[in-house]
Design a protein around this motif. Sequence first.
Motif, PDB file in Angstrom:
ATOM      1  N   ILE A  47       0.831  -1.205   0.000  1.00  0.00           N
ATOM      2  CA  ILE A  47       0.000   0.000   0.000  1.00  0.00           C
ATOM      3  C   ILE A  47       0.862   1.250   0.000  1.00  0.00           C
ATOM      4  N   GLY A  48       1.951   1.251   0.743  1.00  0.00           N
ATOM      5  CA  GLY A  48       2.831   2.416   0.788  1.00  0.00           C
ATOM      6  C   GLY A  48       3.447   2.728  -0.564  1.00  0.00           C
ATOM      7  N   VAL A  49       3.922   1.706  -1.246  1.00  0.00           N
ATOM      8  CA  VAL A  49       4.530   1.917  -2.565  1.00  0.00           C
ATOM      9  C   VAL A  49       3.484   2.385  -3.567  1.00  0.00           C
ATOM     10  N   SER A  50       2.300   1.760  -3.530  1.00  0.00           N
ATOM     11  CA  SER A  50       1.265   2.168  -4.494  1.00  0.00           C
ATOM     12  C   SER A  50       0.767   3.587  -4.229  1.00  0.00           C
ATOM     13  N   VAL A  51       0.640   3.992  -2.971  1.00  0.00           N
ATOM     14  CA  VAL A  51       0.209   5.362  -2.659  1.00  0.00           C
ATOM     15  C   VAL A  51       1.287   6.361  -3.081  1.00  0.00           C
ATOM     16  N   PHE A  58       2.535  11.920  -0.155  1.00  0.00           N
ATOM     17  CA  PHE A  58       1.321  11.820   0.660  1.00  0.00           C
ATOM     18  C   PHE A  58       1.609  11.199   2.022  1.00  0.00           C
ATOM     19  N   LEU A  59       2.464  10.190   2.059  1.00  0.00           N
ATOM     20  CA  LEU A  59       2.750   9.503   3.322  1.00  0.00           C
ATOM     21  C   LEU A  59       3.601  10.336   4.280  1.00  0.00           C
ATOM     22  N   ASN A  63      -0.776  10.429   9.207  1.00  0.00           N
ATOM     23  CA  ASN A  63      -0.643  10.067  10.617  1.00  0.00           C
ATOM     24  C   ASN A  63      -0.236   8.594  10.740  1.00  0.00           C
ATOM     25  N   GLU A  64       0.849   8.320  11.450  1.00  0.00           N
ATOM     26  CA  GLU A  64       1.359   6.951  11.582  1.00  0.00           C
ATOM     27  C   GLU A  64       0.441   6.066  12.422  1.00  0.00           C
ATOM     28  N   THR A  65      -0.218   6.641  13.413  1.00  0.00           N
ATOM     29  CA  THR A  65      -1.145   5.864  14.231  1.00  0.00           C
ATOM     30  C   THR A  65      -2.332   5.404  13.399  1.00  0.00           C
ATOM     31  N   LEU A  66      -2.839   6.284  12.560  1.00  0.00           N
ATOM     32  CA  LEU A  66      -3.938   5.915  11.684  1.00  0.00           C
ATOM     33  C   LEU A  66      -3.514   4.840  10.694  1.00  0.00           C
ATOM     34  N   LEU A  67      -2.297   4.935  10.208  1.00  0.00           N
ATOM     35  CA  LEU A  67      -1.781   3.922   9.289  1.00  0.00           C
ATOM     36  C   LEU A  67      -1.687   2.562   9.976  1.00  0.00           C
TER      37      LEU A  67
END
Length: 106
Positions: A47-51, A58-59, A63-67
């Motif tokens: 998901i991180g690479v595709s976003v 964007f990343l 928010n890391e907690t939300l992720l």
Amino acid sequence: MLGLVLLYWIGKYFYKLAEEFNKNKWGFAILGIVVYYAGIIIFSLIIGVSVELISPGFLDTFNETLLSFLMLPFGILSCYLLYKYLEKIWKKNIPNTNHLIDQIGE
């Protein structure tokens, strides 16, 4: 705290499954927890690479907690899939004792 409770339940279900089929109980409890973390890591990378490919940067502001809460279902899904796979394989490999008992007098 939520993570520790979740790890307890994952380990408990894998422990009971291994106990039911006479397998190594603690090994499969630990395997369930490892698969949970592996599922989170693999899906996070995908998901991180595709976003980042779709929307660069964007990343950085996300928010890391939300992720981490968003990745929770992927870890649970990977554990569930492994659990059902092991259950299916082990049920298939149970010997038919009725057939074996009938062969005793032959």
